[in-house]
Every structure is written in C-alpha cells, then in structure tokens.
Enzyme design. Structure first.
Site, PDB file in Angstrom:
ATOM      1  N   GLU A 201       0.808  -1.226   0.000  1.00 30.05           N
ATOM      2  CA  GLU A 201       0.000   0.000   0.000  1.00 30.05           C
ATOM      3  C   GLU A 201       0.842   1.278   0.000  1.00 30.05           C
ATOM      4  O   GLU A 201       0.832   2.064   0.946  1.00 30.05           O
ATOM      5  CB  GLU A 201      -0.977  -0.024   1.173  1.00 30.05           C
ATOM      6  CG  GLU A 201      -1.956  -1.181   1.066  1.00 30.05           C
ATOM      7  CD  GLU A 201      -3.071  -1.158   2.095  1.00 30.05           C
ATOM      8  OE1 GLU A 201      -2.981  -0.372   3.056  1.00 30.05           O
ATOM      9  OE2 GLU A 201      -4.032  -1.928   1.930  1.00 30.05           O
TER      10      GLU A 201
ATOM     11  N   GLU B 162      -4.253  -8.796  -1.359  1.00 32.08           N
ATOM     12  CA  GLU B 162      -4.846  -8.652  -0.026  1.00 32.08           C
ATOM     13  C   GLU B 162      -6.279  -8.174  -0.084  1.00 32.08           C
ATOM     14  O   GLU B 162      -6.618  -7.263  -0.841  1.00 32.08           O
ATOM     15  CB  GLU B 162      -4.042  -7.662   0.824  1.00 32.08           C
ATOM     16  CG  GLU B 162      -4.531  -7.573   2.259  1.00 32.08           C
ATOM     17  CD  GLU B 162      -3.870  -6.442   3.036  1.00 32.08           C
ATOM     18  OE1 GLU B 162      -2.638  -6.303   2.950  1.00 32.08           O
ATOM     19  OE2 GLU B 162      -4.592  -5.683   3.699  1.00 32.08           O
TER      20      GLU B 162
END
Length: 484
Positions: free
Chosen positions: A233, A335
C-alpha cells in the site's frame, strides 16, 4: 459453526469419467453427451457448506430461450494460467494459532492446506511487522546502517513454526511470497515506522539489501520464497506500519536498487509492484511498465480491494484494463479482508458473498492469483497493535478454544479447493445479472465452473458447453462449484 473438514470424500468424487481422465481434445465436443457433473453447494439459511448436492448428466443442447437463465462455457477460448489461491500468515495468525491445542492446530492446518480442506496454494507473509502483530519490530538494531545485527529470531517463536507446518501440509503445490509494510524508522524521513513517511534516498541500497537478507534467512530455514512485492500500500498513510512511494519513486527504487540487487543476489525472484487498491493501479502500471528498464524487473502487479473506502463500488474494470494494456505482465490479488470487526457478525452472509463477487470478477478480468489477508484471528479480530481489528475467514475464541468458520471460508473454498495451480481460465458468461460465473480447465483435464447467486430467489439455470447442456438449481444467496 464446526468444520466437518469437508468430509464426504470430496477428492475421490472428482475422478469422474474416462473423458476427463484422458484430457481434452480440441476436436471433440465439450463435454460428451452423457458425461456426469458433480455439484458442490454452500447456501445461506441451510446446512450446506461445500456440500456435495448432486450429480447431473449432460444431454444435447438446443437454442436456449430468453426467459431462461443460462451459463455459457466455451473451453476452446482459454486465458491466463492460474498461480494459486490462498491467504496470508501474519504474526497475528501465528500468535492465535499458538494458543490452540495440538488437536485444534492440526484441525486448522488441515482445514486450510490439506486435500480434505480447502487446499490453499498461495501463502503471503510480511517482512518484519505489520499492524497485525502484537507490536512493531524489525530484524536489526535501530540505526544499524550496516545490517550487521540482522536476525529473524523474532519470527522463530510464532510465525516460522506455523509457516513451516502450513508449507509441509500444503506440499509442492504452494507458492510463497513476501511483502514489507515499512522500512526501519531511521531509514525514513518521518523517523517512524508508522504513519506513512518516505524512504530516505541514502537508504535505498540498504533497504534493498534488507530484502535480500530476509529472503536468504527464510530460505535457510527451508522455506523457498517465490517472490516479493516492493511495498504494501505505497499510497496510504496509515496509523500502522506504512511507507509512501509515488509511482516515479517506486519505479526508480525498483529500477536502480531493488531490481538489480534481487537479480544479482537471488536470481529470478518475482517482483510485484503496486500492491495497493484498484483505483490507481492503471496509473502505476503506466509509469512503471512504461519504463523498459524498470519493467524488466517487474513480474507483474498486485492489488487490493479497499478502494471502496471512498464510497464507490469495486473497480473491477481497472484490472481488465491493465491486463489489456500490458499483456506480458501478470496480475495478482495480494490482499483483502472484511474491515470493521463486529463479533455479532461471524456468520454474516454478505461477508462471504463479497469474496465470491470479488474473486469471480478478478479472475474474469485476468488475475492469475488471489490472496486473502489473515488466515486466522482471535475473537476480537486481532491481535492488532493499533486497534485495526478485522475479520478473517476463520476465528478462534481463545477462551474456549473453539474454531469459528465463517461464510468467507466456504466461499473462498469453492475456488481454492477445485481450481489448481496451472489451471487455465476458460471463457464463461451468464445470461442474467443475478448469476456470476467463471470457469477453469485444470491440468488433469477436469473443468471447474463456479456459479454464484446473490439474489433472494432459487434459480434454475442451464449450463451449456458447446452442443451439450445440463440443468442445475442454485439456492438463493448461494455459491456452487460444478466439476465435469
């Protein structure tokens, strides 16, 4: 709800016909008239959990009517090759696992990684800490620019023992990859592993060397690592471990430091870029894959499902557009989890349906692998050292030792149990929006079609393959896997 280990001899039931065993011949009908179809169903308001619910037979197909529901499969049209389906073994998962009795530990391992369970074939883990751990940590003493103090001893208490058992249970079919959440604090401009910040340029090479040390140390423990992502991220300033890279910064770190270092020290490890939501994945692909020197180090792109935080819907088309623009690059879902833990919602059915919808769309748009987040959390949705409690497919009540299997576990299992590594996705489409569907041709010649019904009504539908068809019924709010 107790898992029955999906008993009923599921695997033995999959050896269905000489037609399947002999493999597929492009010149023959798919499938032959009279061939059998095994059906497995998970449904709300029922006891059906990956349960065998019938055996169907293919007959001759005629023109379907507009008033009918149909799923059309064209095995002559194949697409991406599947890498695997699985989840992440985090510190949190390992800490909870360690609290189980030996019998319950064996149950959990079998439920996820054995042929009698849902047979996961992908494992992701973190390079030192993420939020899903009891605290932040690294593998070096703070300020150690030489990395001389590097040690993975921290992971030998909980995480490595679970990883080794999972890898052993899963066998040779499993692919294992790793991701970092933040460099050590001294390497960042905010001097903090948490709350974003950026990697300081003077530590680019040191940080690249850190990945190498981690991979070598894990492999010395007998855990082969297939690949890694550059950064989890990279556009999110989180209250937990996080680090920001613009597309240009990630490109240059990959091109000038991480890519050459990994290749020199470790050979052909696969490097995944982005590892963040679908919203900005196209821009990141354009910047990194558009640079030949950076692109040569990138196996492909990872993505998550959390773009809905801004109030919109999942951006499935962005996955397809990256696949179209860069067909030489692979796409992997790295994810996803159901956020905002609520202990009253362990059996909340829409959580499972979220997985079904996302997996079908991601595979149909070109994804080669699909990785859930934590495989296991406790009754509070943790441990998580910043209070970011979430759902996992399986939870443990640490007071009683009970293992709680949620609908998400079964929805994922409708893919992971039956769609094996090296399968090819096959052209599939439903004639009505109430049904979602995708299909795969496994290496052993068996076809797998997954059908999901998110509506409030039972639906009877045609499964049509070439000149053959069978008629199936799927309950309301259910998912089915058909093997033929």
């Amino acid at each position: 709800m107790k898992n029955k280990f999906l008993g009923m001899g599921l695997l033995s039931l999959l050896s269905l016909s000489a037609w399947a065993q002999q493999g597929r011949d492009a010149g023959k009908a798919y499938p032959a008239i009279g061939s059998k179809v095994q059906v497995y169903t998970t449904a709300d308001n029922s006891q059906l959990r990956l349960s065998r619910t019938g055996e169907l037979t293919f007959s001759e197909s005629k023109q379907p009517l507009e008033t009918e529901f149909s799923v059309f499969v064209e095995p002559q049209k194949t697409f991406q090759t599947i890498l695997g389906i699985g989840g992440a073994i985090t510190d949190a998962s390992a800490e909870v696992f360690a609290k189980l009795s030996p019998a319950k530990q064996k149950e959990l391992l079998n439920a996820y990684y054995s042929k009698d369970g849902i047979d996961y074939s992908l494992i992701r883990t973190t390079i030192h800490s993420s939020d899903f751990a009891s605290g932040s940590y690294t593998y070096i003493k703070e300020g150690d620019k030489s990395l001389k103090s590097f040690s993975i001893d921290h992971d030998k208490k909980y995480r490595i023992p679970l990883l080794k058992q999972a890898l052993k249970t899963a066998g040779s079919d499993v692919t294992f990859y790793v991701s970092p959440w933040s460099p050590p604090a001294f390497m960042k401009d905010n001097k903090n592993m948490l709350k974003g910040g950026k990697l300081l340029p003077e530590y680019y090479q040191t940080w690249a060397d850190y990945y190498v040390k981690f991979i070598k140390a894990y492999e010395k423990e007998g855990m082969p690592i297939w690949g890694l992502s550059v950064q989890n991220e990279p556009m999110a300033t989180q209250t937990w471990e996080s680090c920001i890279y613009t597309a240009e910064e990630e490109r240059d770190f990959l091109k000038n430091y991480l890519g050459p270092t990994i290749r020199k020290e470790l050979g052909d490890k696969k490097i995944i870029v982005w590892d963040h939501n679908r919203d900005l994945m196209n821009q990141r692909a354009n910047v990194i894959f558009g640079d030949p020197e950076a692109s040569k180090y990138a196996w492909g792109m990872g993505f998550h499902w959390y773009e809905t935080w801004a109030g919109g819907k999942p951006m499935f088309d962005n996955v397809r557009k990256v696949a179209e623009a860069y067909p030489d690059k692979k796409l992997i879902f790295t994810e996803g989890c159901v956020e905002k833990f609520d202990a009253t919602r362990f059996q909340y059915w829409p959580n499972g349906e979220r997985y079904g919808e996302q997996m079908i769309n991601d595979f149909n748009n070109g994804t080669v692998g699909w990785t859930d987040w934590n495989i296991l959390l406790d009754e509070k949705g943790g441990p998580n050292h910043v209070g970011n409690f979430c759902f996992a497919p399986v939870h443990v009540d640490t007071a009683t030792g009970e293992i709680i299997y949620t609908p998400s576990y079964y929805y994922i299992g409708h893919f992971s149990k039956f769609v094996r590594p090296e399968a090819k996705r096959v052209s599939t489409v439903a004639s009505r929006s109430q049904l979602l569907s995708t299909s795969f041709l496994n290496p052993d010649g068996k076809m797998v079609t997954v059908v999901m019904n998110g509506s409030d009504n039972n639906i009877t539908y045609n499964l049509i393959i070439g000149t053959s068809k069978t008629v199936a019924e799927i309950p309301a709010h259910a998912i089915q896997t058909l093997i033929y």
